[in-house]
Motif scaffolding. Structure first.
Motif, mmCIF file in Angstrom:
data_model
loop_
_atom_site.group_PDB
_atom_site.id
_atom_site.type_symbol
_atom_site.label_atom_id
_atom_site.label_comp_id
_atom_site.label_asym_id
_atom_site.label_seq_id
_atom_site.Cartn_x
_atom_site.Cartn_y
_atom_site.Cartn_z
ATOM 1 N N GLU A 46 -15.029 5.978 25.374
ATOM 2 C CA GLU A 46 -14.373 4.833 24.723
ATOM 3 C C GLU A 46 -14.819 3.521 25.362
ATOM 4 O OE1 GLU A 46 -12.598 4.732 22.045
ATOM 5 O OE2 GLU A 46 -12.159 6.854 21.755
ATOM 6 N N SER A 93 -3.824 -2.715 25.343
ATOM 7 C CA SER A 93 -3.531 -1.703 24.333
ATOM 8 C C SER A 93 -2.609 -2.324 23.303
ATOM 9 C CB SER A 93 -2.799 -0.531 24.965
ATOM 10 O OG SER A 93 -3.418 -0.149 26.146
ATOM 11 N N LEU A 96 1.587 1.393 19.796
ATOM 12 C CA LEU A 96 1.250 2.556 18.984
ATOM 13 C C LEU A 96 2.160 2.681 17.765
ATOM 14 C CD1 LEU A 96 0.388 5.229 21.684
ATOM 15 C CD2 LEU A 96 -1.146 3.743 20.431
ATOM 16 N N LEU A 104 -7.470 1.467 19.376
ATOM 17 C CA LEU A 104 -6.899 2.570 20.158
ATOM 18 C C LEU A 104 -7.648 2.826 21.463
ATOM 19 C CD1 LEU A 104 -6.166 5.429 17.622
ATOM 20 C CD2 LEU A 104 -4.547 4.458 19.251
ATOM 21 N N HIS A 107 -6.080 1.873 24.775
ATOM 22 C CA HIS A 107 -4.907 2.719 25.022
ATOM 23 C C HIS A 107 -5.337 4.075 25.574
ATOM 24 C CE1 HIS A 107 -1.337 5.134 24.475
ATOM 25 N NE2 HIS A 107 -2.082 5.974 23.783
ATOM 26 N N LEU A 108 -6.364 4.655 24.967
ATOM 27 C CA LEU A 108 -6.826 5.982 25.412
ATOM 28 C C LEU A 108 -7.343 5.907 26.850
ATOM 29 C CD1 LEU A 108 -8.636 7.216 22.167
ATOM 30 C CD2 LEU A 108 -6.428 7.961 23.041
ATOM 31 N N SER B 56 -11.852 7.442 19.249
ATOM 32 C CA SER B 56 -10.912 6.592 18.516
ATOM 33 C C SER B 56 -11.481 6.119 17.179
ATOM 34 C CB SER B 56 -10.504 5.395 19.374
ATOM 35 O OG SER B 56 -11.612 4.565 19.623
ATOM 36 N N VAL B 59 -10.459 8.773 14.799
ATOM 37 C CA VAL B 59 -9.027 8.646 14.509
ATOM 38 C C VAL B 59 -8.800 7.479 13.553
ATOM 39 C CG1 VAL B 59 -6.760 8.170 15.511
ATOM 40 C CG2 VAL B 59 -8.357 9.643 16.736
ATOM 41 N N VAL B 88 -6.706 14.247 21.296
ATOM 42 C CA VAL B 88 -6.875 12.817 21.005
ATOM 43 C C VAL B 88 -5.787 12.347 20.037
ATOM 44 C CG1 VAL B 88 -8.582 12.884 19.107
ATOM 45 C CG2 VAL B 88 -8.594 10.999 20.678
ATOM 46 N N SER B 92 -3.079 9.493 21.074
ATOM 47 C CA SER B 92 -2.919 8.335 20.181
ATOM 48 C C SER B 92 -1.524 8.295 19.579
ATOM 49 C CB SER B 92 -3.914 8.414 19.019
ATOM 50 O OG SER B 92 -5.191 8.763 19.436
#
Lengths: 141, 115
Positions: A46, A93, A96, A104, A107-108, B56, B59, B88, B92
């Motif tokens: 990410e 982030s 949610l 996202l 956040h991950l 992501s 997603v 994941v 999320s």
């Protein structure tokens, strides 16, 4: 003694799998659980995706330099790019509860890693340090 | 490499995905979902049994698909959400947002029961 692994890849989405394979295998070698291996791989991926998308605006001529340091109790990744500086206030982030596509990644990263540190002192580009402890020491993000 | 197959029968389309859904490959999945939502396909079932990795962007593609389908009151269901894909979704916190079924046949049955 600290062991170090370095990888330099072109900052293109199609090369990110090379980082994923390297990160996953390194995490396996030093004893992370299968779930942690997958989650750490996701977090580093990410962070690399963000470099491709935001620091370099998908320009294919640039590089991502990943340094991975292995300690007895943790693994540390340093991701360096030489693109556009990321505005720290935008690195957060989103809620949610706000269900929408995108946003996202950060956040991950923060959910998975024990420490997430943006070094704002670099003159060119960005430097991000991600740390995961072998035994969870609490979230210090 | 990612493989995306679409099998459309009447008002229901099954999208079967195999491989890694990441920043590089997610536009392939998005393209198929957009095509189906542009046609207002009433039922879209995404079979993730062969998916080995999802980030992501994957997603986000599914969230966008869900929103587009909701706009015309269609259904987007998922099945075989397991392993790294399940992880994941959980990270999320979207595992409760999507309608997820263990098997493709369960998703198809749920679609027919809802219509």
């Amino acid at each position: 003694m600290t062991k170090m692994i370095e990888m330099k890849i072109p900052a293109e989405a199609r090369f990110l799998k090379i980082i994923r394979i390297g990160v996953g295998y390194t995490c396996e070698l030093i004893g992370f659980s299968s779930e942690d291996q997958n989650n750490i791989t996701l977090a580093v991926d990410e962070a690399c995706s963000n470099i491709v998308k935001y620091a370099y605006d998908q320009s294919p001529s640039d590089i991502i330099h990943m340094t991975c340091r292995l300690y007895n109790d943790r693994i540390e990744f340093t991701l360096r790019d030489f693109g556009k500086k990321v505005n720290e206030s935008t690195i957060k982030s989103r809620s949610l509860d706000d269900i929408r596509p995108g946003g996202l990644g950060v956040h991950l990263i923060k959910s998975v890693m024990d420490e997430v540190f943006y070094d704002t002192n670099v003159k060119i580009g960005n430097k991000l340090k991600l740390v995961k402890y072998l035994t969870h020491k609490g979230n210090t993000c | 490499m990612l493989k995306v197959d679409v099998n459309k029968q009447d008002d229901i389309a099954i999208i079967t995905v195999e491989g890694d859904i990441d920043l590089y490959s997610s536009p392939q999945v998005r393209k198929e979902i957009i095509k189906l939502t542009n046609d207002e396909t009433k039922g879209i079932i995404v079979n993730l049994a062969g998916v080995t990795y999802m980030d992501s962007s994957g997603v986000a593609t599914l969230v966008e698909g869900l929103q587009l389908v909701n706009d015309y009151k269609g259904k987007l269901f998922m099945c075989h959400v397991q392993g790294v894909v399940h992880d994941v979704f959980e990270l999320s916190r979207l595992d409760k947002v999507f309608s997820i079924f263990p098997k493709e046949a369960d998703a198809v049955k749920a679609y027919h029961e809802a219509n």
